[in-house]
Design an enzyme around this catalytic site. Sequence first.
Site, mmCIF file in Angstrom:
data_model
loop_
_atom_site.group_PDB
_atom_site.id
_atom_site.type_symbol
_atom_site.label_atom_id
_atom_site.label_comp_id
_atom_site.label_asym_id
_atom_site.label_seq_id
_atom_site.Cartn_x
_atom_site.Cartn_y
_atom_site.Cartn_z
ATOM 1 N N GLU A 270 5.532 -5.967 -0.729
ATOM 2 C CA GLU A 270 5.764 -4.716 -0.019
ATOM 3 C C GLU A 270 5.393 -4.890 1.451
ATOM 4 O O GLU A 270 4.537 -5.703 1.792
ATOM 5 C CB GLU A 270 4.912 -3.598 -0.623
ATOM 6 N N LYS B 155 8.880 1.591 -2.001
ATOM 7 C CA LYS B 155 8.532 0.167 -1.829
ATOM 8 C C LYS B 155 8.041 -0.470 -3.130
ATOM 9 O O LYS B 155 8.483 -1.557 -3.505
ATOM 10 C CB LYS B 155 7.440 0.025 -0.755
ATOM 11 N N THR B 156 7.111 0.206 -3.798
ATOM 12 C CA THR B 156 6.540 -0.373 -5.017
ATOM 13 C C THR B 156 7.604 -0.528 -6.102
ATOM 14 O O THR B 156 7.700 -1.572 -6.757
ATOM 15 C CB THR B 156 5.383 0.496 -5.530
#
Length: 459
Positions: free
Chosen positions: A166, A122-123
């Site tokens: 996110e 996600k990051t």
Amino acid sequence: MYKINFEKPVHVHFIGIGVISMSGLAEILLKEGFIISGSDNKESALTDHLEKLGAKVFYGQKASNIISGIDVVVYTAAIHPDNEEFAEAVKQNLPMLTRAELLGQLMTNYDVPIAISGTHGKTTTTSMLSHILLAGEMDPTISVGGILKAIGGNIRVGNSEYFVTEACEYTNSFLHFFPKIGVILNIDEDHLDFFKDLADIRNSFHLFAKLLPENGTLVINGDIDKIEEITSDLSCRVITFGKEASLDYSAANITYNEQGNASFDVVKNGQNVAHLALAVGGEHNVYNALAAIAVADILGVPAETIQTGLASFHGTDRRFEYKGETNGVTIIDDYAHHPTEIAATLTAATHYPHREIWCIFQPHTYTRTKALFPEFVEALSHTDHVIMADIYAARETDTLGISSEDLQKRIQELGTPCEYFPTFDEIENFLLNNCEAGDLLITMGAGDVVTIGEDLLKA
């Protein structure tokens, strides 16, 4: 639920304001004219930054932090009802919002809110897309779960219709969101202290996908097992990416340069449309990039701008982050704390210059270690040397009868050299006496294992 009127700023108090996700939301509200206060257990670079922007920060979570004039209190999932500060807010009958509820309300202020979900990546993917939008001068608002050098932190407040964030599945946080474009990178077993099993996790991601409006778009990894269970009843458009050439976006001719960074052809609907070079390594990052490319393409970003944005992305903190070199040994730090992430990072490391690879792994939480024990053993066994640190408890206590020594024994049985030491000092001394020039040393885990590499660089 309390609804924030962004046209009428009020006093918002954050319990746990120094947490990276909370500090970012506090900064957005500060820049929107809200009065911000909050608490954390200790001072940090994030709390110092907020104080410079005008926030009032208390150190230590106490009832006295709930000062007069607070209109709403925001808290994280880590805050328990017996927390003194939380209990005082309840006692005063103040409106309460979770971090996810606040983030969801923030999303409604933007015409194109983009939420990037998945068990892993996600990051990185949020950061990649952010770099692309910045390269296109699209002035996005960004909330990322790591420090992104391009924006000088974890938050950027823009003035356009684009909001990129996110979307974490833990405690079903992302079900409070209102995305126009949603991304699902992958779905694996994790957070089994909250979810019952993989079926429960898959159901949560399905519910996330169903949040998308009819005129919205889901970008999803087409390699996810039984993907139709996630997508079959959606009213929104569905775009797929992944390894199979039949998907909407796929990658071909993946190669790696002398630094281990990946290049590949982008294939859209069976047609080769671009050749892109990344400034990060690992096959997993090829597919993170494909997800970002798909979203950028939906937004009409030109291919040249996509390439420029991706070429400028050199990673975020704690994602295969180069820390330095000492006595000819290269030190990398990585946040990997799930077997899939470990395997991806160790595979990426094989493309990086090295003599031998040393993985110093700190398991994160007892529940994850116990639930995925065989998978951890398998993932960690595919490298030259493993050193185990004690399990990082995080929010848990040790009631499951599992230890790092258990992992060590099983890894050794598979033939991979593996040591265990109960203290970081012992690990550092062992490394100083055994690593040789040309070796690649990776500190790995979501806890404080990063300090081992940092200490070695100071030695």
